[in-house]
Design a protein around this motif. Sequence first.
Motif, PDB file in Angstrom:
ATOM      1  N   SER A  87       0.850  -1.190   0.000  1.00 45.95           N
ATOM      2  CA  SER A  87       0.000   0.000   0.000  1.00 45.95           C
ATOM      3  C   SER A  87       0.882   1.235   0.000  1.00 45.95           C
ATOM      4  CB  SER A  87      -0.921   0.002   1.230  1.00 45.95           C
ATOM      5  OG  SER A  87      -0.185   0.296   2.400  1.00 45.95           O
ATOM      6  N   VAL A 133      -6.299  -7.773  -6.651  1.00 45.69           N
ATOM      7  CA  VAL A 133      -5.489  -6.549  -6.665  1.00 45.69           C
ATOM      8  C   VAL A 133      -4.555  -6.627  -5.468  1.00 45.69           C
ATOM      9  CG1 VAL A 133      -5.535  -4.037  -6.498  1.00 45.69           C
ATOM     10  CG2 VAL A 133      -7.333  -5.229  -7.751  1.00 45.69           C
ATOM     11  N   ASN A 135      -2.888  -4.279  -3.981  1.00 45.01           N
ATOM     12  CA  ASN A 135      -2.938  -3.112  -3.089  1.00 45.01           C
ATOM     13  C   ASN A 135      -4.382  -2.654  -2.872  1.00 45.01           C
ATOM     14  OD1 ASN A 135      -3.089  -2.255  -5.801  1.00 45.01           O
ATOM     15  ND2 ASN A 135      -2.312  -0.212  -5.297  1.00 45.01           N
ATOM     16  N   PRO A 136      -5.219  -3.473  -2.269  1.00 45.76           N
ATOM     17  CA  PRO A 136      -6.649  -3.144  -2.152  1.00 45.76           C
ATOM     18  C   PRO A 136      -6.941  -1.921  -1.297  1.00 45.76           C
ATOM     19  CG  PRO A 136      -6.102  -5.050  -0.791  1.00 45.76           C
ATOM     20  CD  PRO A 136      -4.897  -4.764  -1.633  1.00 45.76           C
ATOM     21  N   ASP A 138      -5.488   0.925  -1.536  1.00 45.98           N
ATOM     22  CA  ASP A 138      -5.280   2.136  -2.326  1.00 45.98           C
ATOM     23  C   ASP A 138      -6.424   2.319  -3.313  1.00 45.98           C
ATOM     24  OD1 ASP A 138      -2.864   2.401  -1.019  1.00 45.98           O
ATOM     25  OD2 ASP A 138      -1.699   1.461  -2.627  1.00 45.98           O
ATOM     26  N   SER A 139      -6.879   3.555  -3.438  1.00 47.51           N
ATOM     27  CA  SER A 139      -7.925   3.832  -4.416  1.00 47.51           C
ATOM     28  C   SER A 139      -7.353   3.944  -5.823  1.00 47.51           C
ATOM     29  CB  SER A 139      -8.667   5.118  -4.050  1.00 47.51           C
ATOM     30  OG  SER A 139      -7.761   6.214  -3.970  1.00 47.51           O
ATOM     31  N   PHE A 140      -6.095   4.390  -5.928  1.00 52.74           N
ATOM     32  CA  PHE A 140      -5.468   4.552  -7.241  1.00 52.74           C
ATOM     33  C   PHE A 140      -3.966   4.736  -7.037  1.00 52.74           C
ATOM     34  CE2 PHE A 140      -3.904   7.064 -10.782  1.00 52.74           C
ATOM     35  CZ  PHE A 140      -4.412   6.385 -11.870  1.00 52.74           C
ATOM     36  N   ARG A 142      -4.424   0.982  -8.984  1.00 56.07           N
ATOM     37  CA  ARG A 142      -4.593  -0.387  -8.545  1.00 56.07           C
ATOM     38  C   ARG A 142      -3.603  -1.294  -9.299  1.00 56.07           C
ATOM     39  NH1 ARG A 142      -9.177  -2.019  -5.709  1.00 56.07           N
ATOM     40  NH2 ARG A 142      -9.835  -0.299  -4.367  1.00 56.07           N
ATOM     41  N   GLU A 144      -3.174  -4.649 -10.571  1.00 56.74           N
ATOM     42  CA  GLU A 144      -3.988  -5.834 -10.845  1.00 56.74           C
ATOM     43  C   GLU A 144      -3.138  -7.097 -10.913  1.00 56.74           C
ATOM     44  OE1 GLU A 144      -6.709  -5.862 -14.029  1.00 56.74           O
ATOM     45  OE2 GLU A 144      -7.599  -3.912 -13.553  1.00 56.74           O
ATOM     46  N   ARG A 147      -7.599  -9.752 -11.226  1.00 56.58           N
ATOM     47  CA  ARG A 147      -8.933  -9.142 -11.254  1.00 56.58           C
ATOM     48  C   ARG A 147      -9.596  -9.279 -12.619  1.00 56.58           C
ATOM     49  NH1 ARG A 147     -10.101  -2.861  -9.894  1.00 56.58           N
ATOM     50  NH2 ARG A 147      -8.948  -2.607 -11.850  1.00 56.58           N
TER      51      ARG A 147
END
Length: 432
Positions: A87, A133, A135-136, A138-140, A142, A144, A147
């Motif tokens: 993260s 993902v 780094n779940p 984090d919003s952005f 990501r 992948e 996924r």
Amino acid sequence: LVVVRASGRSFASIMLRTGHVHKCSCRLLWSLITLASSQGAAQGSLTPVIIVPGIESSVLQAKRDHARGSAWGCHSSSNDWYDVWVSKTQLTRLTCMMHTMTLHRSDATGCFEDDDGVSVRALDFGGLSGVQVVNPSDSFPRIEIFRTLTDDMMALGFRERETLWAAPYDWRKYGDDCFNKEYFKQLRELVETAAGSNNGTVRLLCHSMGCSVLHHFLVQAVTPAWKAQFVTELIALAPTFSGTPVAVKNLIEGSLYEWFPGWLRKTTATWMRSMPSGITLFPAEITNVSIWNSTFFSTPSRKYTGTEDLHQLLQDEADRWNASWVVDFFKEHAQSSAAWKSLPPGVPLRCWYQQDVPTVMGVKYKDDHFRHIDAAEYGPGDGQVLAQSVDVPCRAWAQLQQAPVEVEALSLGSTVTHRAMLQSPILIEKVL
């Protein structure tokens, strides 16, 4: 808009899902429609799939409880579990992250353990959130992993924890006998649960080191009768069956695969060299056909050629790393894995690998401490795993087991690397 009606549900074309438009092809779309129509996407007609990810591809969570040490940014205790791999928050306090992730080998048990007061676990065993993902939190942006593939499968009617499962694990510890026994027990129970929920068998799907983990599991942890009862096939994507020189390069340089830039290696080196999993990825001769007979690494004073010289390389470097356990573990793993690495998995096997990306075969250094690269030799692969590391053992196993073996080199393009192949529409079409 293309809509597939199946099992009472409507599934919009994957072309219309956010972020997937640029990845889809008409050929893939037609494959999805045809598959859904032919199977009716009925829940009972889908063979359950279990995903086993590769190294660094499971989300890891940590908890600190009066942990010792005073790494910058670290608190001795945390209120709850938090995402440590990976993260933005953890990367901003990288020293603490490395301290939390570094393993130690117990003198009493020989097991690899976290530091006192530190606990690390894989997220969501059985579910998908630990592998989709990495780094779940984090919003952005990501990062992948699976996924795209799992989204496409669920659009066809697969359901999480019913016909679609994942087996994330603490990838740092693979290769440690203590960890292997515990994880293999969990994996065996998961296969039986998944198969039981569908009154049948399962398909095993793996990537990278996850394929080595499954190969080990199928050869040593279960019986032929168990495999015949529960496993339909093993689909191996860019498997590390014969290892990769990149793993050795990363260990001696202190680098961390595709994740961190080289200038951070002083920070990441101690953690990187504490993981037994890195040693399990070293090149190994597992068939009668030799594939590792070239020079892996050379310095002004020494050449290391073939797998037999890897032990000497570790002996030469262990003191400088202050990691004497590396030499002992390499020897132990080489001896113990000799009993299973050459044996076929004993289930129908599909070996699919990439060959369009130049991949390191050997490196010439300007200095004796492996700090400055003079030149590198490359071969076909995916940037991490050489094609020969997959092709040779899989073809050898085709002669050693009755179950069918399919070996196919994929042409996905020079920009589709080891991890990126999991988002390739060509590959996804083949899996579906």
